[in-house]
Design a protein around this motif. Structure first.
Motif, PDB file in Angstrom:
ATOM      1  N   THR A 149      35.787  32.270  49.166  1.00 32.06           N
ATOM      2  CA  THR A 149      36.860  31.818  48.278  1.00 32.06           C
ATOM      3  C   THR A 149      38.196  32.023  48.981  1.00 32.06           C
ATOM      4  O   THR A 149      38.307  32.858  49.890  1.00 32.06           O
ATOM      5  CB  THR A 149      36.848  32.591  46.946  1.00 32.06           C
ATOM      6  N   ALA A 152      40.949  35.570  44.817  1.00 32.85           N
ATOM      7  CA  ALA A 152      40.153  35.952  43.649  1.00 32.85           C
ATOM      8  C   ALA A 152      40.823  37.068  42.880  1.00 32.85           C
ATOM      9  O   ALA A 152      41.481  37.933  43.463  1.00 32.85           O
ATOM     10  CB  ALA A 152      38.761  36.392  44.079  1.00 32.85           C
ATOM     11  N   THR A 170      37.592  33.204  40.582  1.00 36.79           N
ATOM     12  CA  THR A 170      38.155  32.460  41.708  1.00 36.79           C
ATOM     13  C   THR A 170      38.846  31.192  41.216  1.00 36.79           C
ATOM     14  O   THR A 170      38.461  30.632  40.184  1.00 36.79           O
ATOM     15  CB  THR A 170      37.057  32.081  42.712  1.00 36.79           C
TER      16      THR A 170
END
Length: 280
Positions: A149, A152, A170
Motif C-alpha cells: 500500500t 495506511a 488503506t
C-alpha cells in the motif's frame, strides 16, 4: 402532569465526551458501536460489512488480521474469507491475505509488535500521537512494495495471552500518500470500531484456550520464574533466594503443571502471557 423518565446516565467519561459534542454529518460517534460487536457467528458478516462501509465513507479499504502468527484470515459463519467476500480484496496471488511472508516482511505488521495505539504510515515515516523510538528504527525502504500500500492508518489490537491482531485501513486511491487529515479527524474512532470488531471475533472464533483457566501462581513460583527468565540456573536462583536447588526445581515444576507447559521454555512463555513475568 406526568414526569419524564429519567435519562440514563452515561456509563463512562468517554461516552459523556462524545454525547457532549454531537458530531456533524459524517463524523463518527459511538452511537452504532454495537454494529461491529460480534456475539454469535451470524453477526460476523454484518459486522464486517459495517466496518467496510465505515471505512469506505472515508475513502479507505479494510484489511484485517485477527492474529499475526496465524496463516488463516477471518471468515464468516459459512467459512467465506472476509478479505475477499466483504472487504473486496481480489483473487490475485499477491493480495496481502494470501502472502504468508507479509507478517514477517511488512513494516506495518512489524510496527504492531511495538505499538498499541493507532498510527498512520507512509514511505516518509510513522506518524503517531506520541513518539516511539522503536517505530523510528523500522526500515521503510521499498515501503509500498513491502506493505502492499502507499499509506495506511493502522490499528494494532493487543489481546489476552499476547495475541496481536491488526486492522489496516488503506486509501482506495493508491496515489494518495498523506492520510494526516483523516487520521486527525477520525483515527481514534476508527480504532475503537476496529478493535471491537477484532476482539469480539477472536473471543467467538479463537478456538481452544491458550492457557488453562484459574492458573494462579504462588509468590515463590513467580520469583523463581523471574530469575529463570533472566537466564539464571536453578543453582544460582537457589543462592539468590536462599533455598536449595531442589526447592527451586520444585517451584518451577509446580508452575509448569499449573500452566500446562511441557518444558521450562514454555513455562516461561505462558507465565509472560499472563503477566507474571517479563521476558527480555
Amino acid at each position: 402532569m406526568s414526569r419524564l423518565a429519567a435519562r440514563p446516565r452515561p456509563s463512562s467519561v468517554i461516552e459523556v465526551e462524545f454525547r457532549r459534542v454531537r458530531s456533524p454529518v459524517g463524523e463518527l460517534t459511538l452511537a452504532e458501536l454495537d454494529a461491529v460487536r460480534i456475539s454469535g457467528e451470524s453477526d460476523i458478516r454484518p459486522a464486517a460489512e459495517f466496518l467496510r462501509d465505515l471505512a469506505a465513507a472515508k475513502g479507505l479499504r479494510v484489511a484485517c488480521a485477527h492474529d499475526l502468527t496465524d496463516k488463516r484470515t477471518p471468515v464468516d459463519a459459512a467459512g467465506n474469507v472476509l478479505a475477499r467476500d466483504v472487504f473486496g480484496w481480489g483473487g490475485d496471488e499477491e493480495v496481502w491475505w494470501r502472502n504468508s511472508r507479509i507478517a514477517l516482511q511488512s513494516p506495518i505488521t512489524m510496527a504492531c509488535r511495538f505499538e498499541t495505539e493507532p498510527f498512520w504510515v507512509n514511505a516518509e515515516g510513522f506518524h503517531a500521537h506520541a513518539a516511539n523510538h522503536y517505530l523510528d528504527a523500522i526500515d521503510l525502504v521499498d515501503f509500498a512494495a513491502r506493505a502492499l500500500t502507499s499509506a495506511a492508518i493502522v490499528v494494532p489490537v493487543h489481546m489476552a495471552f499476547g495475541q496481536i491482531g491488526v486492522v489496516c485501513l488503506t486509501p482506495q486511491d493508491q496515489s494518495r500518500t498523506d492520510l494526516s487529515d483523516i487520521f486527525a479527524a477520525h483515527g481514534d474512532m476508527l480504532a475503537i470500531y476496529s478493535r471491537l470488531f477484532v476482539t469480539t471475533y477472536v473471543k467467538l472464533m479463537g478456538g481452544a484456550r491458550a492457557l488453562p483457566s484459574g492458573a494462579l501462581l504462588s509468590k515463590r513460583e513467580v520469583e523463581c520464574l523471574r530469575w529463570a527468565a533472566l537466564g539464571k540456573t536453578d543453582l544460582e536462583i537457589g543462592m539468590i533466594i536462599s533455598r536449595s536447588r531442589a526447592t527451586v526445581r520444585f517451584h518451577i515444576h509446580n508452575a509448569s503443571l499449573k500452566l500446562n507447559a511441557v518444558n521450562r521454555c514454555q513455562t516461561l512463555f505462558k507465565a509472560s502471557q499472563l503477566g507474571y513475568i517479563t521476558l527480555g
